[in-house]
Design a protein around this motif. Sequence first.
Motif, PDB file in Angstrom:
ATOM      1  N   ILE A 125       0.632  -1.286  -0.163  1.00  0.00           N
ATOM      2  CA  ILE A 125       0.174  -0.011   0.055  1.00  0.00           C
ATOM      3  C   ILE A 125       0.876   1.271  -0.042  1.00  0.00           C
ATOM      4  O   ILE A 125       1.932   1.394   0.782  1.00  0.00           O
ATOM      5  CB  ILE A 125      -0.829   0.011   1.330  1.00  0.00           C
ATOM      6  N   GLN A 126       0.518   2.212  -0.743  1.00  0.00           N
ATOM      7  CA  GLN A 126       1.214   3.457  -0.965  1.00  0.00           C
ATOM      8  C   GLN A 126       0.156   4.826  -0.456  1.00  0.00           C
ATOM      9  O   GLN A 126      -0.853   4.613  -1.507  1.00  0.00           O
ATOM     10  CB  GLN A 126       1.942   3.658  -1.947  1.00  0.00           C
ATOM     11  N   ILE A 127       0.275   5.523   0.413  1.00  0.00           N
ATOM     12  CA  ILE A 127      -0.321   6.531   0.484  1.00  0.00           C
ATOM     13  C   ILE A 127       0.361   7.952   0.179  1.00  0.00           C
ATOM     14  O   ILE A 127       1.469   7.869   0.839  1.00  0.00           O
ATOM     15  CB  ILE A 127      -1.227   6.748   1.937  1.00  0.00           C
ATOM     16  N   ALA A 128      -0.145   8.836  -0.685  1.00  0.00           N
ATOM     17  CA  ALA A 128       0.897   9.875  -1.146  1.00  0.00           C
ATOM     18  C   ALA A 128      -0.131  11.288  -1.099  1.00  0.00           C
ATOM     19  O   ALA A 128      -1.309  11.325  -1.152  1.00  0.00           O
ATOM     20  CB  ALA A 128       1.498   9.688  -2.502  1.00  0.00           C
ATOM     21  N   ASP A 129       0.313  12.464  -1.052  1.00  0.00           N
ATOM     22  CA  ASP A 129      -0.043  13.541  -1.288  1.00  0.00           C
ATOM     23  C   ASP A 129      -0.562  13.651  -2.679  1.00  0.00           C
ATOM     24  O   ASP A 129       0.479  13.891  -3.552  1.00  0.00           O
ATOM     25  CB  ASP A 129       0.686  14.681  -0.847  1.00  0.00           C
ATOM     26  N   ALA A 130      -1.752  13.961  -3.036  1.00  0.00           N
ATOM     27  CA  ALA A 130      -2.285  13.915  -4.462  1.00  0.00           C
ATOM     28  C   ALA A 130      -1.796  15.014  -5.158  1.00  0.00           C
ATOM     29  O   ALA A 130      -1.857  15.058  -6.210  1.00  0.00           O
ATOM     30  CB  ALA A 130      -3.802  13.695  -4.410  1.00  0.00           C
ATOM     31  N   ARG A 131      -1.684  16.256  -4.311  1.00  0.00           N
ATOM     32  CA  ARG A 131      -1.007  17.482  -5.272  1.00  0.00           C
ATOM     33  C   ARG A 131       0.229  17.457  -5.267  1.00  0.00           C
ATOM     34  O   ARG A 131       0.822  17.957  -6.382  1.00  0.00           O
ATOM     35  CB  ARG A 131      -1.577  18.500  -4.262  1.00  0.00           C
ATOM     36  N   SER A 132       1.146  17.319  -4.440  1.00  0.00           N
ATOM     37  CA  SER A 132       2.548  17.141  -4.310  1.00  0.00           C
ATOM     38  C   SER A 132       3.241  16.110  -4.786  1.00  0.00           C
ATOM     39  O   SER A 132       4.321  15.914  -5.178  1.00  0.00           O
ATOM     40  CB  SER A 132       3.221  17.678  -3.290  1.00  0.00           C
ATOM     41  N   GLY A 133       2.571  14.967  -4.685  1.00  0.00           N
ATOM     42  CA  GLY A 133       3.184  13.332  -4.891  1.00  0.00           C
ATOM     43  C   GLY A 133       4.136  13.069  -3.599  1.00  0.00           C
ATOM     44  O   GLY A 133       4.685  12.195  -3.900  1.00  0.00           O
ATOM     45  N   ARG A 134       4.058  13.863  -2.742  1.00  0.00           N
ATOM     46  CA  ARG A 134       5.068  13.547  -1.430  1.00  0.00           C
ATOM     47  C   ARG A 134       4.441  12.180  -1.005  1.00  0.00           C
ATOM     48  O   ARG A 134       3.326  12.161  -0.782  1.00  0.00           O
ATOM     49  CB  ARG A 134       4.784  14.567  -0.621  1.00  0.00           C
ATOM     50  N   ALA A 135       5.310  11.267  -0.649  1.00  0.00           N
ATOM     51  CA  ALA A 135       4.917   9.932   0.084  1.00  0.00           C
ATOM     52  C   ALA A 135       4.584  10.365   1.413  1.00  0.00           C
ATOM     53  O   ALA A 135       5.336  10.792   2.316  1.00  0.00           O
ATOM     54  CB  ALA A 135       6.113   9.013  -0.207  1.00  0.00           C
ATOM     55  N   ILE A 136       3.448   9.725   1.993  1.00  0.00           N
ATOM     56  CA  ILE A 136       3.094   9.791   3.397  1.00  0.00           C
ATOM     57  C   ILE A 136       3.181   8.888   4.202  1.00  0.00           C
ATOM     58  O   ILE A 136       3.680   8.647   5.103  1.00  0.00           O
ATOM     59  CB  ILE A 136       1.440  10.347   3.380  1.00  0.00           C
ATOM     60  N   LYS A 137       2.968   7.522   3.602  1.00  0.00           N
ATOM     61  CA  LYS A 137       2.841   6.305   4.240  1.00  0.00           C
ATOM     62  C   LYS A 137       3.047   5.092   3.245  1.00  0.00           C
ATOM     63  O   LYS A 137       2.279   5.011   2.207  1.00  0.00           O
ATOM     64  CB  LYS A 137       1.702   6.068   5.078  1.00  0.00           C
TER      65      LYS A 137
END
Length: 853
Positions: free
Chosen positions: A431-443
């Motif tokens: 599973i990958q969770i990222a910021d949809a605006r910046s593409g920054r990986a969150i978790k």
Amino acid sequence: MIRLTLLGGPGLVYSDGQDVQPVLSQPKRLALLAYLALAGPGKFRSRDSVLALFWPDATERRARQSLNQALHFLRVSLGTDVIVSRGPGELGITAETLWCDVVAFDQMVVANDLTDAVHLYSRSGDLLPGFFTDAAAEFDQWLNSERGRLRKAAFTAAWASAELAEKDGRLAAAVEWARIAADLSLNDETTTRNLILMLDRIGDAAGALQAYDAFSALLLREYEILPSADVRELAARIRARDKIIVQTAAPTTASAGAKQNVGDDNYSPRGLRLTDPATASHGGDTLNHTLSIPPNATVTERPHESIIQRRRPRLAHFTWLVVGALLVGAGVVSLSYYASSSSTRKVASNYQASIIVREFASAGQPDKYSRLDRALTSAIIDQLTAVRSFNIISISDTSAVPLRLSGDTRAPAILLSGNVVQSDGRLRVNIQIADARSGRAIKTAALDHRKGDFLPLVDSLSLQISSLVRATVGREIRISTWSIGAKNDHAYALMQQADEHRDRANQLAASGDVSAAVRALQSADSTLVQVESGAPGWREPVIERTELLQTLGAMYLMPPFHDPAKVERSLARGIAEGKHAVFLDPQDAGALEALGSVEYWYWLVVQLPPDSALLARARAEKSLRAAVAADPSRASAWSSLSALLYAQADYTGAYLTADRAYHADAYLRSSETILDELFIASYESGDDSTAKAWCDEINRRTGRGWLSAYCRLRPLASSDARDEYAIARAWRLAKGTTDPGSRLPSVAPQLQMLVGVVIARQGLRDSAESVIRAAHDRGKGDPELVPLEAEALMRLGQPDSAAARLIRYYVARPSHRAGIVRSRTFARLIPLQRMLARMMIPLSSRNDALEQR
């Protein structure tokens, strides 16, 4: 006659109204009874069909042996004349000994008693909703088929009743039946169109348009489509003819200054608001609906289903479980609270978090599990769509990160993606969770599962993933409030540092190292003091510190501390911080909640004179009620208020308040605590069927967690039925907990003491005394073990000893007196009532003058 109810959920009671608990606790055997009962009176099922449905993978010899064991169990539990055989190969139910609501419904339909049939079905619900056994997939298919058959029959009966009532001139009844039919049709467009036509025929044009607009809003919200052209034209004709205005407003935004609240009954998940035609001020048939969809994205249509059905009321029990749940669920986890301020509150309240779900990929051999990726994506979307605070977008596009989203950039927007990999009989979901605006990986996360039944596997994985997403969104919101409200970069960096200390405390407490967890919390406290001094007037660090001091006080209650002085000192400091936060903004819900929560704990665990205790409780309740009035979406404030009402033995109020918390808990900040409150309130008030439903939900969400063990041990310890398997089952539950909370020092002795109660209830005195002594020695110094030990002694026939222990508990925990006296377990313990009477302690010492101070 025994009554078997299957509509709306399982129920099985003897003629005297007592639950047939042994069967209700065995889902597969209950399912077998249901399968035989639904054949109908005088009809039989072949043994071969039973074997194929319940044991298809077993050898014939093993399957028949399992069937014989199940039949023996049912006959012992229900009576030998309930299940009968016809020849060597058929099984059936005798109608004279067992009544079944589904059979009664079918008989009403056949007899053309349509209104009675619809009343029975609509007041109960679908056939065994959410029911699960470890039977084969064939049983699930049969159950789904029966469920659909019954719903269709109920719909047909409801619509026939509507037409008959209209023909007879009973117009109000006709509309009521038609609305029931529309609900039963799951908002089928043809049925909705017929409802609109009927409402128009009887002269209720406004009602017809309201039905149309509600249906239109549902289609937009759940499927992103409009009604068909002929239904739209029908509504337009009615509107034009009668000049009735019903407007669907555009989603509110910050610039419009409108507030969207999950507690608002008119608020819909996609931002649609239905305007009352009586108050609408705009003309025309307007539909202003915007949805931000990334370029090239495909919107997937998904029906809306709530995560679990709303349940009926009731709750209660002693603080040992509340303490443990608050520490693991809310106390330690409450450290991950976000604190809203007037400037940043909009991030959490006025904006929907956007969650873009990218279709999961799959890699592995082509078998039934190769379909897991699509099924999992669909199930995750269904789970997340049930949360009102989220705007869900499904995409099949495999590129374009970051995605371009419109709307206020302060509203969180995350992208969920993942893949499924098969190997050696196991499945791994990455599973990958990222910021949809910046593409920054969150978790990132990985879930490993054994291959098993397909549908339960999908349900388990989707629940874990959706829970992870919800918690992640909550954390992003919390960090957003800090970044917006921080007075300077240094203060913001220190807040993050304090947060790291708290995360470390979480991990240490979960591992059972309470001393190290306390040291980590003390480091976080020192850091927050620096933030407060460097950024005066910033409420977030003050609120965070209030919550931290409450958790620190709770830690000092536990082994190896058991230090009342440190408990009182930490909670008093927390109250001072909370008052400072409220002083900075008396209307801030986060500040009011933090103050009310620590005031509640101070009243709960600190020994106070009666007048002071009454004032402390009144202050806590006042603060918590002000918090939920200021922001009804604060699940944890509702949860703390529920705990306070529970401690006063107001089980009805506690349950209803916990229910508010459950449905407001979008980010799962307090999920375990809330589920515990819902279960124990239901149990304590005597609503065993509701308690079991919540225990099932706890088990579904926590697996082999300590709350799951407790909620299943509790009815075992209370049951008077002799069950040869009860003791083995109790030990298995107590020793099989694997969640982090089970490693807290206070949990194992409490579960072990409950096992002692189970053994005592089964009449094994020597074994029970041995287990009780061992649990007592293991949990020495824990006052919350005392009520359980008193219960065990009471079951051993030692009521005087039990009452004496409870009196000592009352002296140590005077705020718990109502819970002791009104407890389901001790309400009839006569020696206890006599001792309390001799102490001249009134049952209720409520003093209105004190509460007004």
